[in-house]
Motif scaffolding. Structure first.
Motif, PDB file in Angstrom:
ATOM      1  N   GLN A  21       3.002  13.682  12.963  1.00 45.41           N
ATOM      2  CA  GLN A  21       3.846  12.577  12.488  1.00 45.41           C
ATOM      3  C   GLN A  21       3.106  11.296  12.152  1.00 45.41           C
ATOM      4  OE1 GLN A  21       6.160  12.412  16.197  1.00 45.41           O
ATOM      5  NE2 GLN A  21       5.974  10.203  16.050  1.00 45.41           N
ATOM      6  N   MET A  22       3.417  10.774  10.996  1.00 51.23           N
ATOM      7  CA  MET A  22       2.887   9.483  10.553  1.00 51.23           C
ATOM      8  C   MET A  22       4.011   8.481  10.742  1.00 51.23           C
ATOM      9  SD  MET A  22      -0.244   9.723   9.309  1.00 51.23           S
ATOM     10  CE  MET A  22      -0.423   8.355   8.203  1.00 51.23           C
ATOM     11  N   ASP A  23       3.796   7.526  11.604  1.00 54.06           N
ATOM     12  CA  ASP A  23       4.791   6.489  11.847  1.00 54.06           C
ATOM     13  C   ASP A  23       4.384   5.229  11.094  1.00 54.06           C
ATOM     14  OD1 ASP A  23       6.311   8.082  13.583  1.00 54.06           O
ATOM     15  OD2 ASP A  23       5.005   7.583  15.263  1.00 54.06           O
ATOM     16  N   PHE A  24       5.110   4.922   9.997  1.00 59.21           N
ATOM     17  CA  PHE A  24       4.868   3.718   9.212  1.00 59.21           C
ATOM     18  C   PHE A  24       5.819   2.645   9.722  1.00 59.21           C
ATOM     19  CE2 PHE A  24       3.506   7.184   6.457  1.00 59.21           C
ATOM     20  CZ  PHE A  24       2.279   6.725   6.006  1.00 59.21           C
ATOM     21  N   GLU A  25       5.259   1.675  10.437  1.00 55.54           N
ATOM     22  CA  GLU A  25       6.082   0.649  11.084  1.00 55.54           C
ATOM     23  C   GLU A  25       6.323  -0.573  10.212  1.00 55.54           C
ATOM     24  OE1 GLU A  25       4.263  -0.210  14.891  1.00 55.54           O
ATOM     25  OE2 GLU A  25       3.938   1.923  15.251  1.00 55.54           O
ATOM     26  N   ARG A  26       5.373  -0.901   9.329  1.00 61.18           N
ATOM     27  CA  ARG A  26       5.525  -2.061   8.444  1.00 61.18           C
ATOM     28  C   ARG A  26       4.595  -1.883   7.258  1.00 61.18           C
ATOM     29  NH1 ARG A  26       3.870  -4.213  13.201  1.00 61.18           N
ATOM     30  NH2 ARG A  26       5.804  -5.358  13.411  1.00 61.18           N
ATOM     31  N   PRO A  27       4.908  -2.533   6.128  1.00 62.57           N
ATOM     32  CA  PRO A  27       4.086  -2.395   4.922  1.00 62.57           C
ATOM     33  C   PRO A  27       2.811  -3.236   4.989  1.00 62.57           C
ATOM     34  CG  PRO A  27       5.908  -3.870   4.500  1.00 62.57           C
ATOM     35  CD  PRO A  27       6.102  -3.343   5.902  1.00 62.57           C
ATOM     36  N   ILE A  28       1.894  -2.918   4.069  1.00 63.05           N
ATOM     37  CA  ILE A  28       0.657  -3.677   3.926  1.00 63.05           C
ATOM     38  C   ILE A  28       0.632  -4.211   2.488  1.00 63.05           C
ATOM     39  CG2 ILE A  28      -1.861  -3.658   4.117  1.00 63.05           C
ATOM     40  CD1 ILE A  28      -1.496  -0.997   5.749  1.00 63.05           C
ATOM     41  N   PRO A  29       0.845  -5.505   2.315  1.00 62.62           N
ATOM     42  CA  PRO A  29       0.908  -6.071   0.960  1.00 62.62           C
ATOM     43  C   PRO A  29      -0.430  -6.050   0.229  1.00 62.62           C
ATOM     44  CG  PRO A  29       1.816  -7.591   2.593  1.00 62.62           C
ATOM     45  CD  PRO A  29       1.122  -6.501   3.349  1.00 62.62           C
ATOM     46  N   VAL A  30      -0.347  -5.999  -1.097  1.00 63.44           N
ATOM     47  CA  VAL A  30      -1.532  -6.142  -1.940  1.00 63.44           C
ATOM     48  C   VAL A  30      -2.215  -7.452  -1.564  1.00 63.44           C
ATOM     49  CG1 VAL A  30      -2.303  -6.588  -4.305  1.00 63.44           C
ATOM     50  CG2 VAL A  30      -0.635  -4.775  -3.863  1.00 63.44           C
ATOM     51  N   GLY A  31      -3.540  -7.410  -1.473  1.00 63.72           N
ATOM     52  CA  GLY A  31      -4.316  -8.589  -1.121  1.00 63.72           C
ATOM     53  C   GLY A  31      -4.689  -8.647   0.347  1.00 63.72           C
ATOM     54  N   GLU A  32      -3.926  -7.947   1.201  1.00 64.76           N
ATOM     55  CA  GLU A  32      -4.309  -7.899   2.612  1.00 64.76           C
ATOM     56  C   GLU A  32      -5.283  -6.750   2.818  1.00 64.76           C
ATOM     57  OE1 GLU A  32      -1.438  -8.399   5.677  1.00 64.76           O
ATOM     58  OE2 GLU A  32      -0.626 -10.204   4.751  1.00 64.76           O
ATOM     59  N   ALA A  67       0.837  -1.206   0.000  1.00 63.82           N
ATOM     60  CA  ALA A  67       0.000   0.000   0.000  1.00 63.82           C
ATOM     61  C   ALA A  67       0.866   1.248   0.000  1.00 63.82           C
ATOM     62  CB  ALA A  67      -0.922   0.004   1.204  1.00 63.82           C
ATOM     63  N   HIS A  68       0.547   2.152  -0.897  1.00 68.85           N
ATOM     64  CA  HIS A  68       1.243   3.429  -0.964  1.00 68.85           C
ATOM     65  C   HIS A  68       0.916   4.221   0.307  1.00 68.85           C
ATOM     66  CE1 HIS A  68       2.383   7.409  -2.346  1.00 68.85           C
ATOM     67  NE2 HIS A  68       3.008   6.827  -3.363  1.00 68.85           N
ATOM     68  N   GLY A  69       1.931   4.824   0.902  1.00 68.90           N
ATOM     69  CA  GLY A  69       1.728   5.580   2.141  1.00 68.90           C
ATOM     70  C   GLY A  69       0.685   6.671   2.012  1.00 68.90           C
ATOM     71  N   GLY A  70       0.587   7.269   0.835  1.00 70.25           N
ATOM     72  CA  GLY A  70      -0.425   8.302   0.618  1.00 70.25           C
ATOM     73  C   GLY A  70      -1.837   7.742   0.697  1.00 70.25           C
ATOM     74  N   ASN A  71      -2.024   6.512   0.240  1.00 73.59           N
ATOM     75  CA  ASN A  71      -3.346   5.889   0.338  1.00 73.59           C
ATOM     76  C   ASN A  71      -3.690   5.577   1.788  1.00 73.59           C
ATOM     77  OD1 ASN A  71      -4.036   5.980  -2.364  1.00 73.59           O
ATOM     78  ND2 ASN A  71      -3.062   4.025  -2.812  1.00 73.59           N
ATOM     79  N   VAL A  72      -2.721   5.072   2.537  1.00 75.41           N
ATOM     80  CA  VAL A  72      -2.968   4.784   3.957  1.00 75.41           C
ATOM     81  C   VAL A  72      -3.324   6.085   4.686  1.00 75.41           C
ATOM     82  CG1 VAL A  72      -1.968   3.908   6.104  1.00 75.41           C
ATOM     83  CG2 VAL A  72      -1.485   2.741   3.935  1.00 75.41           C
ATOM     84  N   THR A  73      -2.603   7.158   4.386  1.00 75.34           N
ATOM     85  CA  THR A  73      -2.884   8.459   5.008  1.00 75.34           C
ATOM     86  C   THR A  73      -4.294   8.923   4.642  1.00 75.34           C
ATOM     87  OG1 THR A  73      -0.546   9.026   4.940  1.00 75.34           O
ATOM     88  CG2 THR A  73      -2.098  10.842   5.223  1.00 75.34           C
ATOM     89  N   LYS A  74      -4.670   8.779   3.382  1.00 76.54           N
ATOM     90  CA  LYS A  74      -6.013   9.172   2.936  1.00 76.54           C
ATOM     91  C   LYS A  74      -7.084   8.378   3.682  1.00 76.54           C
ATOM     92  CE  LYS A  74      -9.075   8.850  -0.993  1.00 76.54           C
ATOM     93  NZ  LYS A  74      -9.354   8.085  -2.166  1.00 76.54           N
ATOM     94  N   TRP A  75      -6.901   7.063   3.771  1.00 76.02           N
ATOM     95  CA  TRP A  75      -7.891   6.240   4.464  1.00 76.02           C
ATOM     96  C   TRP A  75      -8.000   6.654   5.932  1.00 76.02           C
ATOM     97  CZ3 TRP A  75      -5.229   1.399   2.101  1.00 76.02           C
ATOM     98  CH2 TRP A  75      -5.588   1.279   0.753  1.00 76.02           C
ATOM     99  N   MET A  76      -6.866   6.944   6.552  1.00 78.90           N
ATOM    100  CA  MET A  76      -6.879   7.371   7.953  1.00 78.90           C
ATOM    101  C   MET A  76      -7.594   8.716   8.092  1.00 78.90           C
ATOM    102  SD  MET A  76      -3.076   6.111   9.114  1.00 78.90           S
ATOM    103  CE  MET A  76      -3.235   6.384  10.885  1.00 78.90           C
ATOM    104  N   ASP A  77      -7.336   9.634   7.172  1.00 81.19           N
ATOM    105  CA  ASP A  77      -7.975  10.945   7.206  1.00 81.19           C
ATOM    106  C   ASP A  77      -9.485  10.821   7.083  1.00 81.19           C
ATOM    107  OD1 ASP A  77      -7.930  13.829   7.237  1.00 81.19           O
ATOM    108  OD2 ASP A  77      -8.179  13.795   5.062  1.00 81.19           O
ATOM    109  N   GLU A  78      -9.952   9.969   6.184  1.00 77.98           N
ATOM    110  CA  GLU A  78     -11.392   9.797   5.986  1.00 77.98           C
ATOM    111  C   GLU A  78     -12.066   9.217   7.232  1.00 77.98           C
ATOM    112  OE1 GLU A  78     -11.255   9.137   1.143  1.00 77.98           O
ATOM    113  OE2 GLU A  78     -11.327   7.380   2.452  1.00 77.98           O
ATOM    114  N   VAL A  79     -11.469   8.200   7.818  1.00 73.23           N
ATOM    115  CA  VAL A  79     -12.070   7.579   9.003  1.00 73.23           C
ATOM    116  C   VAL A  79     -11.961   8.519  10.208  1.00 73.23           C
ATOM    117  CG1 VAL A  79     -12.016   5.587  10.557  1.00 73.23           C
ATOM    118  CG2 VAL A  79     -11.654   5.265   8.108  1.00 73.23           C
ATOM    119  N   GLY A  80     -10.835   9.211  10.324  1.00 70.67           N
ATOM    120  CA  GLY A  80     -10.680  10.182  11.407  1.00 70.67           C
ATOM    121  C   GLY A  80     -11.724  11.280  11.341  1.00 70.67           C
ATOM    122  N   ALA A  81     -12.019  11.756  10.134  1.00 71.40           N
ATOM    123  CA  ALA A  81     -13.049  12.787   9.973  1.00 71.40           C
ATOM    124  C   ALA A  81     -14.412  12.265  10.411  1.00 71.40           C
ATOM    125  CB  ALA A  81     -13.093  13.264   8.530  1.00 71.40           C
ATOM    126  N   LEU A  82     -14.678  10.981  10.136  1.00 66.04           N
ATOM    127  CA  LEU A  82     -15.962  10.402  10.575  1.00 66.04           C
ATOM    128  C   LEU A  82     -16.065  10.390  12.100  1.00 66.04           C
ATOM    129  CD1 LEU A  82     -16.291   7.429   8.066  1.00 66.04           C
ATOM    130  CD2 LEU A  82     -17.601   9.578   8.060  1.00 66.04           C
TER     131      LEU A  82
END
Length: 146
Positions: A58-69, A26-41
């Motif tokens: 600060q956005m702390d990216f600790e590990r990747p999220i593979p395609v399919g997960e 998962a691209h970090g920008g997509n993870v940030t977008k998803w977090m922003d949308e849920v946070g706004a809710l």
């Protein structure tokens, strides 16, 4: 007054190839977008008003999220000011068949409640009525660097 647990939201996004970088995660920008949308809710559920993103700490990216997960986003309001709403956000990678989770990302977002004209609106007082709500609130406050 709104209780912290009333703002607790958990949402899922399946990581598709179009969400990924050239490493197949998962691209970090997509993870940030998803977090922003849920946070706004969470912020809107608390404030009862439209809420817009004011800052991301600060956005702390600790590990990747593979395609399919699956990306699981967990969000809740842990503190409020006069017009601002502070939201704790965590993302997890979840294996869809087993449900096994590992935390991947954590951040703290600040949203501001606004009216139809974009003017800041006052928000209610936040309560933590249960032991679980107080534990979540304390976790978020303890995790802050400021």
């Amino acid at each position: 007054m709104t209780d912290l647990l009333d703002t607790y939201i958990e949402n899922r996004e399946r990581v598709q190839p179009t969400d990924a970088n050239n490493y197949g995660t998962a691209h970090g920008g997509n993870v940030t977008k998803w977090m922003d949308e849920v946070g706004a809710l969470s912020a809107m559920r608390f404030a009862g008003e439209t809420c817009v993103t004011a800052s991301i700490d600060q956005m702390d990216f600790e590990r990747p999220i593979p395609v399919g997960e699956t990306t699981v986003i967990r969000s809740y309001v842990y503190e409020a000011g006069r017009t601002s709403v502070k939201v704790n956000l965590e993302a997890y990678r979840e294996e869809p068949r087993s449900g096994e989770r590992k935390k991947t990302t954590e951040s703290y977002f600040v949203f501001v409640a606004v009216d139809e004209e974009g003017k800041p609106q006052e928000v209610p007082e936040l309560t933590a009525e249960t032991e679980r709500a107080e534990r979540l609130r304390r976790k978020a406050l303890d995790g802050r660097d400021d």
